[in-house]
Design a protein around this motif. Structure first.
Motif, PDB file in Angstrom:
ATOM      1  N   THR A 210       0.807  -1.121  -0.097  1.00 52.62           N
ATOM      2  CA  THR A 210       0.120  -0.114   0.013  1.00 52.62           C
ATOM      3  C   THR A 210       0.844   1.170  -0.157  1.00 52.62           C
ATOM      4  O   THR A 210       0.560   2.199  -0.775  1.00 52.62           O
ATOM      5  CB  THR A 210      -0.998   0.219   1.150  1.00 52.62           C
ATOM      6  OG1 THR A 210      -1.509  -1.076   1.349  1.00 52.62           O
ATOM      7  CG2 THR A 210      -1.891   0.989   1.090  1.00 52.62           C
ATOM      8  N   PHE A 211       1.908   0.892   0.755  1.00 49.74           N
ATOM      9  CA  PHE A 211       2.888   2.377   0.757  1.00 49.74           C
ATOM     10  C   PHE A 211       3.315   2.717  -0.588  1.00 49.74           C
ATOM     11  O   PHE A 211       3.413   3.754  -1.212  1.00 49.74           O
ATOM     12  CB  PHE A 211       3.942   2.141   1.959  1.00 49.74           C
ATOM     13  CG  PHE A 211       5.088   3.272   1.839  1.00 49.74           C
ATOM     14  CD1 PHE A 211       4.596   4.396   2.496  1.00 49.74           C
ATOM     15  CD2 PHE A 211       6.304   3.150   1.337  1.00 49.74           C
ATOM     16  CE1 PHE A 211       5.383   5.413   2.318  1.00 49.74           C
ATOM     17  CE2 PHE A 211       7.099   3.926   1.486  1.00 49.74           C
ATOM     18  CZ  PHE A 211       6.804   5.220   1.897  1.00 49.74           C
ATOM     19  N   ILE A 212       4.150   1.646  -1.263  1.00 49.35           N
ATOM     20  CA  ILE A 212       4.774   1.900  -2.640  1.00 49.35           C
ATOM     21  C   ILE A 212       3.409   2.438  -3.520  1.00 49.35           C
ATOM     22  O   ILE A 212       3.849   2.983  -4.328  1.00 49.35           O
ATOM     23  CB  ILE A 212       5.307   0.609  -3.103  1.00 49.35           C
ATOM     24  CG1 ILE A 212       6.166   0.055  -1.875  1.00 49.35           C
ATOM     25  CG2 ILE A 212       5.717   0.747  -4.567  1.00 49.35           C
ATOM     26  CD1 ILE A 212       6.725  -1.496  -2.591  1.00 49.35           C
ATOM     27  N   GLY A 213       2.402   1.600  -3.424  1.00 48.13           N
ATOM     28  CA  GLY A 213       1.252   1.846  -4.470  1.00 48.13           C
ATOM     29  C   GLY A 213       0.854   3.164  -4.159  1.00 48.13           C
ATOM     30  O   GLY A 213       0.396   3.792  -5.301  1.00 48.13           O
ATOM     31  N   SER A 214       0.856   3.973  -2.890  1.00 47.50           N
ATOM     32  CA  SER A 214       0.296   5.466  -3.075  1.00 47.50           C
ATOM     33  C   SER A 214       1.057   6.377  -3.861  1.00 47.50           C
ATOM     34  O   SER A 214       0.629   7.347  -4.297  1.00 47.50           O
ATOM     35  CB  SER A 214       0.470   5.737  -1.532  1.00 47.50           C
ATOM     36  OG  SER A 214       1.840   5.811  -1.062  1.00 47.50           O
ATOM     37  N   PHE A 215       2.529   5.911  -4.297  1.00 49.98           N
ATOM     38  CA  PHE A 215       3.186   6.772  -5.052  1.00 49.98           C
ATOM     39  C   PHE A 215       2.597   6.464  -6.586  1.00 49.98           C
ATOM     40  O   PHE A 215       2.552   7.600  -7.319  1.00 49.98           O
ATOM     41  CB  PHE A 215       4.495   6.333  -5.196  1.00 49.98           C
ATOM     42  CG  PHE A 215       5.315   6.779  -3.811  1.00 49.98           C
ATOM     43  CD1 PHE A 215       6.011   8.163  -3.822  1.00 49.98           C
ATOM     44  CD2 PHE A 215       5.398   5.908  -2.961  1.00 49.98           C
ATOM     45  CE1 PHE A 215       6.502   8.356  -2.617  1.00 49.98           C
ATOM     46  CE2 PHE A 215       6.010   6.113  -1.700  1.00 49.98           C
ATOM     47  CZ  PHE A 215       6.550   7.646  -1.398  1.00 49.98           C
ATOM     48  N   ASN A 216       2.163   5.520  -6.800  1.00 47.44           N
ATOM     49  CA  ASN A 216       1.381   5.162  -8.041  1.00 47.44           C
ATOM     50  C   ASN A 216      -0.018   5.967  -8.456  1.00 47.44           C
ATOM     51  O   ASN A 216      -0.120   6.746  -9.457  1.00 47.44           O
ATOM     52  CB  ASN A 216       1.000   3.676  -8.418  1.00 47.44           C
ATOM     53  CG  ASN A 216       2.330   3.093  -8.878  1.00 47.44           C
ATOM     54  OD1 ASN A 216       2.969   3.280  -9.606  1.00 47.44           O
ATOM     55  ND2 ASN A 216       2.539   1.812  -8.056  1.00 47.44           N
ATOM     56  N   THR A 217      -0.692   5.791  -6.936  1.00 42.48           N
ATOM     57  CA  THR A 217      -2.164   6.475  -7.168  1.00 42.48           C
ATOM     58  C   THR A 217      -2.081   8.325  -7.033  1.00 42.48           C
ATOM     59  O   THR A 217      -2.290   8.672  -8.087  1.00 42.48           O
ATOM     60  CB  THR A 217      -2.741   6.297  -5.819  1.00 42.48           C
ATOM     61  OG1 THR A 217      -2.667   4.941  -5.690  1.00 42.48           O
ATOM     62  CG2 THR A 217      -4.001   6.817  -5.645  1.00 42.48           C
ATOM     63  N   LEU A 218      -0.831   8.554  -6.503  1.00 40.82           N
ATOM     64  CA  LEU A 218      -0.419  10.048  -6.239  1.00 40.82           C
ATOM     65  C   LEU A 218       0.086  10.583  -7.901  1.00 40.82           C
ATOM     66  O   LEU A 218       0.110  11.749  -7.842  1.00 40.82           O
ATOM     67  CB  LEU A 218       0.260  10.472  -5.429  1.00 40.82           C
ATOM     68  CG  LEU A 218      -0.493  10.076  -3.916  1.00 40.82           C
ATOM     69  CD1 LEU A 218       0.696  10.327  -2.657  1.00 40.82           C
ATOM     70  CD2 LEU A 218      -1.709  10.967  -3.695  1.00 40.82           C
TER      71      LEU A 218
END
Ligand code: PHE
Length: 450
Positions: A353-361
Motif C-alpha cells: 500500500t505504501f509503494i502503491g500510494s506513489f502510483n496513485t498520487l
C-alpha cells in the motif's frame, strides 16, 4: 524425485479453477483490454492477442503449473527445491518483486472502482453528459488523498481474504465472486449491443485493420496476454502448489485461458459499442471504463442499479486477482521466513500500500514526476507488463525447457502417466525454442534494441 502432497491446498477442482480464473480475470480484462485494443487498432490487436495467448501463454502457463505443483512450494521455494544452490533463486525473488510491484499499481485502479461504487450509489452521474463525467473522473484521480484512502481500503479487503488462508480465504471467495462476475459481464454486453451505433464498436473490435497495428502494438499484445493470464511472476507457481494431485493441469490451463479470453472479448463488447454510441474517444487510456460506462448507465432506465452492479463486479474481478498477487509475497514470508500468516499478510499489505500510494498520487500531487516520458503509474505498469513479465516468461521457458529434467514436466502434465499426452514433444519444442525466442524479440523491442 516424487513429492507427496505436503500441505493443504484447494478443496475441489472447481475451487482451483475459480481461484485460477479469478487470478486471470481481472482489471486486465475489463479495464485494460478495451483501452489497449482501442489504442492499437482493435481487431488486428485482438487477433495477435489471441495468437500469443494460445501459442505462448498456454505453454508457459502449463510449465508454471508443473513447477509449482511438483515442488509444493512458494515462488522462491520452488527454485530452492528444484535447483538448489543455483542463481535460479534470484529468479524466484524477481517473481516475488514483480507480483509486489504489480499489486502496487493494481491497487490504484481497484481503489478507483470502490469510489465509483460510492458515486453510483449516491447517484452522482445523474443528468451529467460525457464531458461532466470526464471532469468527475479527472477531479477524483487528481485529488490529493481521496484515491489513496480508497486504495488502502481495497488493500485491507485483499489482506482480509488472504489472512483466511487458501481454503477459507482464496477458494471460498473466488467461488462466490467468479460466477457472479460472469453473469453480469454477459448481461452488460447484451445490453451494450442494443445501443444505437453499437455496430461501429463491434466492427472496431472484430475487424482486423492491420495497418493500425505497429510493432509497439504487437509488444502490447504480448504484454497484455501475459498480464491477463497472470503468467511470468510466480502467481501460477504459487497457486499451482495448491492444485490437488489428481487434477489434470492441461485441462485446468485450457479452462482458465478460455475463461480469461472470453471475458476480455465480452468486456470489449460491453465497452466499445458504448464508446462509439456516445462518441467517446476509444483511445481515452486508463480512464476509458470510468468514462464510458457511467455515461451509458445514466442514459438507461434503472441505470444507477446497473452502475452499482458493474462497479461491484469490477471490484470482484480486481479482488480475485489482487489476492493472487498478495499470496505470492505472503506464501514466501510464511514458508521461507517462517512468519505467521497474519503477520506476513500485515507486512506485505502495508508495504504494497505504501509503494502503491506513489502510483496513485502520480495522477495528482506527483503528476509532474516523469520517468521516460511516463508518470510513475504508467512507468510502473510499463516496467511490469512489458519488461518484467516477458522476462519472467523467458526464464520459465529456459528453466523448464532446458534446465529441468523433462520427466518432471511429463509426470506433472500426465499425472504420472495416467493421462494420455499426445503432443509432449511439440510442447517441449515450443518451450525450448519458439516461446523464448518470440518473447525475446519482443522484449528487445521493448528496451529499444530492435
Ligand atoms: N491477470 C490479472 C488481470 O487480468 C492481473 C494480474 C496480473 C493478476 C498478474 C495477477 C498477476 O487483471
Amino acid at each position: 524425485m516424487h513429492h507427496q502432497q505436503t500441505r493443504p491446498g484447494f478443496k475441489s477442482k472447481f475451487g482451483a479453477i475459480a481461484a485460477l480464473a479469478g487470478s486471470a480475470v481481472g482489471l486486465g480484462n475489463i479495464w485494460k483490454f478495451p483501452y489497449i485494443a482501442g489504442t492499437n487498432g482493435g481487431g488486428a490487436f485482438l487477433l495477435v492477442y489471441i495468437f500469443f495467448t494460445i501459442a505462448i501463454g498456454f505453454p508457459v502457463m502449463l510449465a508454471e503449473f508443473s513447477l509449482g505443483r511438483h515442488s509444493q512450494q512458494n515462488a522462491l521455494g520452488t527454485f530452492r527445491v528444484l535447483a538448489p544452490g543455483t542463481s535460479w533463486l534470484l529468479f524466484g525473488l524477481l517473481s516475488i518483486l514483480s507480483a509486489t510491484l504489480i499489486l502496487s499499481f493494481y491497487g490504484t485502479v481497484s481503489g478507483w472502482t470502490l469510489e465509483y461504487i460510492w458515486l453510483s450509489l449516491t447517484n452522482s452521474f445523474k443528468g451529467q453528459n460525457a464531458e461532466d463525467i470526464n471532469t468527475i473522473f479527472n477531479n477524483f484521480i487528481s485529488h490529493p488523498y481521496k484515491a489513496v484512502l480508497w486504495q488502502s481500503g481495497f488493500m485491507i479487503l485483499t489482506g482480509a481474504i488472504i489472512m483466511g488462508g487458501v481454503q477459507k480465504g482464496i477458494e471460498r471467495y473466488s467461488k462466490i465472486m467468479m460466477p457472479l462476475l460472469f453473469l453480469i459481464i454477459i448481461a452488460l454486453s447484451i445490453n451494450s449491443l442494443t445501443l444505437s451505433g453499437a455496430a461501429a464498436g463491434l466492427k472496431f473490435l472484430f475487424r482486423p485493420a492491420f495497418t493500425c497495428l505497429t510493432a509497439d502494438g504487437v509488444l502490447a499484445a504480448l504484454g497484455q496476454a501475459f498480464f491477463s493470464l497472470s503468467v511470468g511472476m510466480g502467481i501460477l507457481l504459487t497457486y499451482a502448489s495448491y492444485i490437488p494431485r489428481n487434477d489434470s493441469l492441461p485441462h485446468i490451463s485450457l479452462k482458465v485461458i478460455l475463461t480469461d479470453t472470453l471475458v476480455a472479448i465480452l468486456a470489449g463488447m460491453a465497452i466499445l459499442p458504448a464508446v462509439f454510441s456516445f462518441q467517446i474517444n476509444p483511445q481515452a487510456g486508463p480512464g476509458l471504463v470510468f468514462l464510458t460506462l457511467p455515461t451509458v448507465f445514466q442514459n438507461l432506465p434503472a441505470g444507477e442499479i446497473w452502475a452499482v452492479l458493474f462497479f461491484i463486479l469490477l471490484t470482484f474481478a480486481a479482488l480475485t486477482s489482487a489476492i493472487s498477487l498478495l499470496e505470492v509475497p505472503v506464501a514466501y514470508l510464511v514458508e521461507e521466513k517462517k512468519m505467521k500468516r497474519p503477520a506476513a499478510t500485515l507486512l506485505a499489505t502495508s508495504v504494497i500500500t505504501f509503494i502503491g500510494s506513489f502510483n496513485t498520487l502520480s495522477f495528482g500531487p506527483l503528476r509532474n514526476v516523469h520517468i521516460g516520458g511516463m508518470n510513475v503509474f504508467e512507468a510502473c505498469d510499463y516496467l511490469c507488463s512489458n519488461i518484467l513479465l516477458p522476462l519472467g516468461g523467458i526464464l520459465i521457458c529456459i528453466f523448464s525447457g532446458w534446465y529441468l529434467d523433462k520427466s518432471i514436466l511429463f509426470n506433472e502434465i500426465s499425472n504420472n502417466g495416467i493421462l494420455k499426452i499426445r503432443f509432449f514433444k511439440l510442447y517441449i519444442f515450443i518451450l525450448k525454442y519458439i516461446a523464448p525466442v518470440c518473447i525475446l524479440l519482443i522484449l528487445l523491442h521493448a528496451v529499444g534494441v530492435i
